[in-house]
Write an enzyme that holds these catalytic residues in place. Structure first.
Site, PDB file in Angstrom:
ATOM      1  N   SER A  24       0.956  -1.336   0.095  1.00 20.33           N
ATOM      2  CA  SER A  24      -0.054   0.059  -0.015  1.00 20.33           C
ATOM      3  C   SER A  24       0.788   1.223   0.068  1.00 20.33           C
ATOM      4  CB  SER A  24      -1.011   0.001   1.131  1.00 20.33           C
ATOM      5  OG  SER A  24      -0.187   0.125   2.599  1.00 20.33           O
ATOM      6  N   ASN A  32      -0.981  -2.192  13.578  1.00 23.80           N
ATOM      7  CA  ASN A  32      -2.523  -1.941  13.293  1.00 23.80           C
ATOM      8  C   ASN A  32      -3.079  -0.676  14.130  1.00 23.80           C
ATOM      9  OD1 ASN A  32      -2.386  -4.250  12.131  1.00 23.80           O
ATOM     10  ND2 ASN A  32      -3.117  -5.672  13.981  1.00 23.80           N
ATOM     11  N   HIS A  52     -41.372  20.996 -11.024  1.00 22.18           N
ATOM     12  CA  HIS A  52     -41.243  20.254 -11.910  1.00 22.18           C
ATOM     13  C   HIS A  52     -40.580  20.997 -13.331  1.00 22.18           C
ATOM     14  CE1 HIS A  52     -44.568  18.187  -9.670  1.00 22.18           C
ATOM     15  NE2 HIS A  52     -45.007  19.234  -9.494  1.00 22.18           N
ATOM     16  N   SER A  61     -15.062  24.472 -28.440  1.00 27.99           N
ATOM     17  CA  SER A  61     -15.127  22.968 -29.338  1.00 27.99           C
ATOM     18  C   SER A  61     -14.085  22.964 -30.182  1.00 27.99           C
ATOM     19  CB  SER A  61     -16.595  22.779 -29.882  1.00 27.99           C
ATOM     20  OG  SER A  61     -16.542  21.998 -30.929  1.00 27.99           O
ATOM     21  N   LYS A  83     -19.034  27.331 -30.280  1.00 29.08           N
ATOM     22  CA  LYS A  83     -19.265  26.813 -28.930  1.00 29.08           C
ATOM     23  C   LYS A  83     -18.582  27.526 -27.715  1.00 29.08           C
ATOM     24  CE  LYS A  83     -21.912  23.754 -28.169  1.00 29.08           C
ATOM     25  NZ  LYS A  83     -21.887  22.383 -28.210  1.00 29.08           N
ATOM     26  N   GLU A 121     -20.395  20.716 -15.813  1.00 32.38           N
ATOM     27  CA  GLU A 121     -20.842  19.285 -15.960  1.00 32.38           C
ATOM     28  C   GLU A 121     -19.870  18.244 -15.250  1.00 32.38           C
ATOM     29  OE1 GLU A 121     -21.575  18.933 -20.605  1.00 32.38           O
ATOM     30  OE2 GLU A 121     -20.601  20.973 -20.478  1.00 32.38           O
ATOM     31  N   TYR A 140      -8.312  -6.354  13.381  1.00 27.24           N
ATOM     32  CA  TYR A 140      -7.555  -6.019  12.279  1.00 27.24           C
ATOM     33  C   TYR A 140      -7.725  -7.036  10.896  1.00 27.24           C
ATOM     34  CZ  TYR A 140      -4.400  -4.156   8.628  1.00 27.24           C
ATOM     35  OH  TYR A 140      -4.042  -3.693   7.245  1.00 27.24           O
TER      36      TYR A 140
HETATM   37  N1  ARG Z   1      -0.494  -1.647   5.203  1.00 26.40           N
HETATM   38  C1  ARG Z   1      -1.474  -1.775   6.287  1.00 26.40           C
HETATM   39  C2  ARG Z   1      -2.800  -1.161   6.245  1.00 26.40           C
HETATM   40  O1  ARG Z   1      -2.768  -0.180   5.489  1.00 26.40           O
HETATM   41  C3  ARG Z   1      -0.922  -1.452   7.672  1.00 26.40           C
HETATM   42  C4  ARG Z   1      -1.124  -2.377   8.927  1.00 26.40           C
HETATM   43  C5  ARG Z   1      -0.713  -3.811   8.561  1.00 26.40           C
HETATM   44  N2  ARG Z   1      -0.981  -4.550   9.532  1.00 26.40           N
HETATM   45  C6  ARG Z   1      -0.824  -5.811   9.257  1.00 26.40           C
HETATM   46  N3  ARG Z   1      -0.965  -6.614  10.847  1.00 26.40           N
HETATM   47  N4  ARG Z   1      -0.474  -6.440   8.266  1.00 26.40           N
HETATM   48  O2  ARG Z   1      -3.671  -1.376   6.720  1.00 26.40           O
END
Ligand code: ARG
Length: 460
Positions: free
Chosen positions: A22, A109, A155, A276, A282, A289, A316
């Protein structure tokens, strides 16, 4: 090797490693992660769990990392799973054992839960202040065009004349409620999960209230299982975004309609419209939009998060990693739409004459003529029918109610007298609606006072 690889004999599959990471999404909360780590380390040293020297080294090291991240010189390693790993790895490489002690009594976590809460508060803050700016622009426009009359619709058919200022103020109040919702989302995020560790708390003598204080959270979360797995505050935030997007999409739709040749009520400035590539004549309301269209992705993020959270067992679960991207996009989207709307409203030109002329079209005086008869004693239901007959007559003749002579009117009811003539101009009709919350100028001026007061409070 990953920081957790002690019990593993084989390395993670290369594809799985990148697929499960991530890091990219996490980069928005790198500084929140550093702030959370410094608070945790300070508390650890105050509690005698790590030494003061360790804390000093950690704080200085994290400070250097923060500078590198800001300057774009930090060496992100795409093999790091997330921002927490990336920063901890760099810290330990820099300061050694002290860096390796940072994670004492903490888990990713509670760490990620803390980071996202800090981020959510910041995002809510950004939205709150941009919401204020847009409301100010709306109030300024309403003031500038305070006496412009336009057709009010139901309406999308002409109903009764209203003041443009009253119409714009309606959006002011929608956005004021959005401000309240964003404020609620801020408060929902404002509780500290740090110290919950992986799920159950820890045997180290942590002072959780101390990190609450250091990180400027309002409260300390009372249940570790809930603390590491709760993302309700993100739902609150994205819900607030979705409702505000819905409001903007309505305003955007009106801008699209009003700037069409059929309506001709407003002219968007060149700086907030596009042309346009084929049709030289235009001038398109693209940004209105887009605002209308971007509602879709924000509602998508709301649905996405709700479904991600559904059925997750405590505590978690990796599913929670999916919570971040959509929220950041939802907030970015709403921020952009607020700014675009400010640009369009502040620079548009209102075609007063066209609006005023339209205000009288479509028999918008009919209710007031019925009211005239009712005030002279005719039961309203009967008056409604009489005026309905007059409208029908006008349609046959191809004229408006204002074109009828006193004789025409008296043929329908002898309650009509001289005083009916001249009372049916759209401006007079609008301004006669003096009830609290009505469109009459006196009521609107009072509304302005309330709106300015509310906005001033919200700026504090
Ligand atoms: N990258 C994880 C998240 O965004 C962080 C926590 C991960 N904890 C774990 N026990 N794998 O949620």
């Amino acid at each position: 090797m990953a920081l957790w690889s002690g019990r593993f004999e084989e390395a993670t599959n290369e594809y799985a490693l990148k697929w499960g990471a991530s890091l990219e999404t996490d980069k928005v909360m790198a500084e929140h992660d550093i702030a959370g780590s410094i608070a945790h380390a300070r508390m650890l040293s105050e509690q005698g769990i790590i030494s003061e020297q360790d804390f000093d080294d950690i704080e200085a090291g994290l400070g250097r990392i923060r500078t590198q991240i800001r300057e774009g010189t930090f060496a992100w390693d795409e093999r790091d799973e997330d921002v927490h790993m990336a920063i901890e790895r760099a810290l330990t490489a820099d300061i050694g054992a002290a860096g390796a002690r940072l994670h004492t009594g903490r888990s990713r976590n509670d760490q990620v839960a803390t980071d996202i809460r800090l981020l959510a508060k910041e995002l809510a803050d950004d939205l709150l202040s941009e919401n204020n700016s847009l409301r100010e622009v709306l109030l300024d426009a309403a003031e500038k065009y305070v006496d412009v009359v336009m057709p009010g619709y139901t309406h999308l058919q002409h109903a009764q004349p209203v003041l443009l200022s009253h119409h714009l103020l309606a959006y002011f109040w929608m956005l004021t409620r959005d401000h309240d919702r964003l404020g609620f989302a801020f408060d929902a995020a404002d509780a500290n999960p740090l110290g919950s560790a992986a799920l159950a708390g820890t045997s180290y003598p942590l002072d959780r209230d101390r990190t609450t204080e250091l990180l400027d959270f309002a409260t300390t979360m009372p249940n570790s299982l809930d603390a590491v797995s709760d993302r309700d505050y993100l739902l609150d935030l994205v819900y607030a975004c979705a409702v505000s997007m819905m409001h903007l999409s309505r305003l955007a739709e009106e801008i699209v309609l009003w700037s069409s040749s059929e309506f001709g009520f407003i002219t968007l400035s060149d700086s907030w419209s596009t042309g346009s590539s084929i049709m030289p004549q235009k001038k398109n309301p693209d940004f209105a939009e887009l605002t209308r269209g971007k509602m879709g992705r924000v509602v998508g993020h709301l649905m996405g998060l709700l479904v991600t959270m559904k059925g997750l067992p405590l505590a978690y679960n990796k599913d929670l990693q999916e919570c971040k991207e959509g929220i950041v996009d939802a907030v970015d989207t709403l921020l952009g739409c607020y700014i675009a709307m400010e640009g369009m409203i502040a620079t548009m030109k209102v075609n007063r004459k066209r609006m005023a002329a339209a205000a009288g079209e479509g028999f918008t005086a009919a209710t007031d003529i019925a009211d005239y008869l009712a005030k002279k004693g005719m039961p309203f239901r009967e008056a409604h029918a009489v005026v309905g007959g007059l409208v029908l007559e006008c349609e046959k003749r191809g004229c408006g109610l204002e074109d009828l002579t006193l004789d025409d009117l008296r043929a329908a009811s002898d309650l009509f007298e001289d005083d009916i003539i001249g009372t049916l101009d759209p401006e007079g009709i609008a301004n006669a609606r003096t009830t609290y919350g009505g469109t009459g100028i006196d009521a609107v001026l009072l509304q302005f006072e309330e709106a300015r007061e509310v906005l001033e409070d919200d700026y504090l």
